[in-house]
Scaffold this active site. Structure first.
Site, PDB file in Angstrom:
ATOM      1  N   ASP A 172       0.830  -1.210   0.000  1.00 11.50           N
ATOM      2  CA  ASP A 172       0.000   0.000   0.000  1.00 11.50           C
ATOM      3  C   ASP A 172       0.865   1.261   0.000  1.00 11.50           C
ATOM      4  OD1 ASP A 172      -2.327   1.419  -0.053  1.00 11.50           O
ATOM      5  OD2 ASP A 172      -2.795   1.173   2.072  1.00 11.50           O
TER       6      ASP A 172
ATOM      7  N   ASN B   2     -10.809  -2.987  -5.803  1.00 10.19           N
ATOM      8  CA  ASN B   2     -10.047  -2.020  -6.613  1.00 10.19           C
ATOM      9  C   ASN B   2     -10.683  -1.752  -7.978  1.00 10.19           C
ATOM     10  OD1 ASN B   2      -6.729  -3.055  -5.448  1.00 10.19           O
ATOM     11  ND2 ASN B   2      -8.061  -1.417  -4.712  1.00 10.19           N
TER      12      ASN B   2
HETATM   13  C1  FPP Z   1      -1.937   0.148  -3.404  1.00 13.31           C
HETATM   14  O1  FPP Z   1      -1.488   1.486  -3.394  1.00 13.31           O
HETATM   15  C2  FPP Z   1      -1.474  -0.539  -4.584  1.00 13.31           C
HETATM   16  C3  FPP Z   1      -2.282  -1.077  -5.566  1.00 13.31           C
HETATM   17  C4  FPP Z   1      -3.743  -1.047  -5.529  1.00 13.31           C
HETATM   18  C5  FPP Z   1      -1.699  -1.725  -6.742  1.00 13.31           C
HETATM   19  C6  FPP Z   1      -0.532  -2.610  -6.476  1.00 13.31           C
HETATM   20  C7  FPP Z   1       0.268  -2.690  -7.678  1.00 13.31           C
HETATM   21  C8  FPP Z   1       1.610  -2.671  -7.710  1.00 13.31           C
HETATM   22  C9  FPP Z   1       2.480  -2.688  -6.516  1.00 13.31           C
HETATM   23  C10 FPP Z   1       2.261  -2.584  -9.017  1.00 13.31           C
HETATM   24  C11 FPP Z   1       2.706  -3.781  -9.705  1.00 13.31           C
HETATM   25  C12 FPP Z   1       2.364  -5.117  -9.210  1.00 13.31           C
HETATM   26  C13 FPP Z   1       2.700  -6.244  -9.848  1.00 13.31           C
HETATM   27  C14 FPP Z   1       2.376  -7.561  -9.255  1.00 13.31           C
HETATM   28  C15 FPP Z   1       3.426  -6.201 -11.138  1.00 13.31           C
HETATM   29  P1  FPP Z   1      -2.578   2.640  -3.422  1.00 13.31           P
HETATM   30  O2  FPP Z   1      -2.808   3.037  -4.843  1.00 13.31           O
HETATM   31  O3  FPP Z   1      -3.799   2.201  -2.692  1.00 13.31           O
HETATM   32  O4  FPP Z   1      -1.822   3.776  -2.653  1.00 13.31           O
HETATM   33  P2  FPP Z   1      -2.473   4.919  -1.769  1.00 13.31           P
HETATM   34  O5  FPP Z   1      -3.113   4.238  -0.585  1.00 13.31           O
HETATM   35  O6  FPP Z   1      -1.314   5.762  -1.387  1.00 13.31           O
HETATM   36  O7  FPP Z   1      -3.467   5.629  -2.652  1.00 13.31           O
END
Ligand code: FPP
Length: 244
Positions: free
Chosen positions: A10, A58
């Site tokens: 996250d 998501n």
């Molecule tokens: C959460 O951060 C992250 C995600 C919903 C996506 C996870 C994806 C990756 C780490 C990229 C690539 C993954 C693979 C397996 C290639 P957020 O967007 O919720 O962050 P925030 O809470 O700061 O908004």
């Protein structure tokens, strides 16, 4: 040393925001942190790593972010699978694949088939995954057996249900890590995390590196896992090699 680590990655969006960049820049930096983490786990001989890449919730994000994330996943599948295969990593996906495009599903299937016999590490990517959905699907599978007359309701117990949830063939995660400062499980592996040690960090996922992971491992090494028993029982069981 934990045999199985599960991670909620996250903080990508906030990492980008702090730099006044679009959220996708954070996700791309997050993908690099994924590579570092896999590398570290391989070096340390961790047998299984489960990453929460995309939750069933998501899908509700702005369409533009969902589309860009799908492109990122597609690119990662095309770029990384060769290297993972070369390193002996078995790749698997858990979650509802029916919601992904045909191109992504095809690449997921191909990656799984190609790496099926690899044994250096199992990498589970949770994509369109939800813990409640996982348990509901397991309940449905058992209900279908009852309806077909091949299972009696009284035969349903924890062991049987546990054999129908995702990752049933692996030991449950020993260590759960969540970056980004929130101290929640957010519908990740609800069944599988029952006795997992939880570790939270304020570090945003794109900044996650070997130093932070080592902090989590050091903290884990100092914990006593009792699985509902007493310390004395655990010591006796450990002496006999009888722990779960
Ligand atoms: C959460 O951060 C992250 C995600 C919903 C996506 C996870 C994806 C990756 C780490 C990229 C690539 C993954 C693979 C397996 C290639 P957020 O967007 O919720 O962050 P925030 O809470 O700061 O908004």
């Amino acid at each position: 040393m934990p045999g199985h680590i599960a991670i909620i990655m996250d903080g990508n969006g906030r990492w980008a925001q702090q730099r006044r960049r679009p959220r996708m820049i954070g996700h791309r930096a997050g993908a690099r942190a994924v590579n570092r983490t896999i590398e570290f786990c391989l070096e340390r001989g961790i047998a299984a790593l489960t990453l929460f890449a995309f939750s069933s919730e998501n899908w509700g994000r702005p369409q533009e972010e969902v589309d860009s994330l799908m492109k990122l996943f597609l690119g990662a599948l095309d770029r990384e699978v060769d290297e993972l295969h070369r390193r002996g990593v078995r790749v698997r996906f858990i979650g509802d694949r029916s919601r992904f495009s045909a191109g992504i599903v095809q690449r997921m299937d191909k990656a799984e088939q190609r790496t099926l016999a690899n044994a250096a590490m199992t990498l589970n990517i949770a994509a369109s995954y939800g813990g409640r959905q996982d348990i509901a699907l397991a309940a449905r599978a058992l209900a279908q057996q009852v309806a077909a007359g091949t299972l009696l309701p009284e035969q349903i117990d924890e062991q049987l249900l546990g054999r129908h949830v995702a990752l049933a063939d692996l030991p449950a995660p020993d260590l759960f890590i969540r970056t980004g400062g929130d101290t929640r499980i957010s519908n990740f592996l609800l069944w599988q995390l029952a006795y997992t040690e939880l570790w939270f960090s304020d570090v945003l996922w794109p900044d996650f590196d070997a130093t932070i992971l080592q902090q989590a491992l050091d903290d884990y090494a100092g914990r006593e896992r009792r699985f509902g028993l007493t310390s004395a029982q655990i010591a006796a069981d450990a002496a006999q090699g009888a722990l779960p």
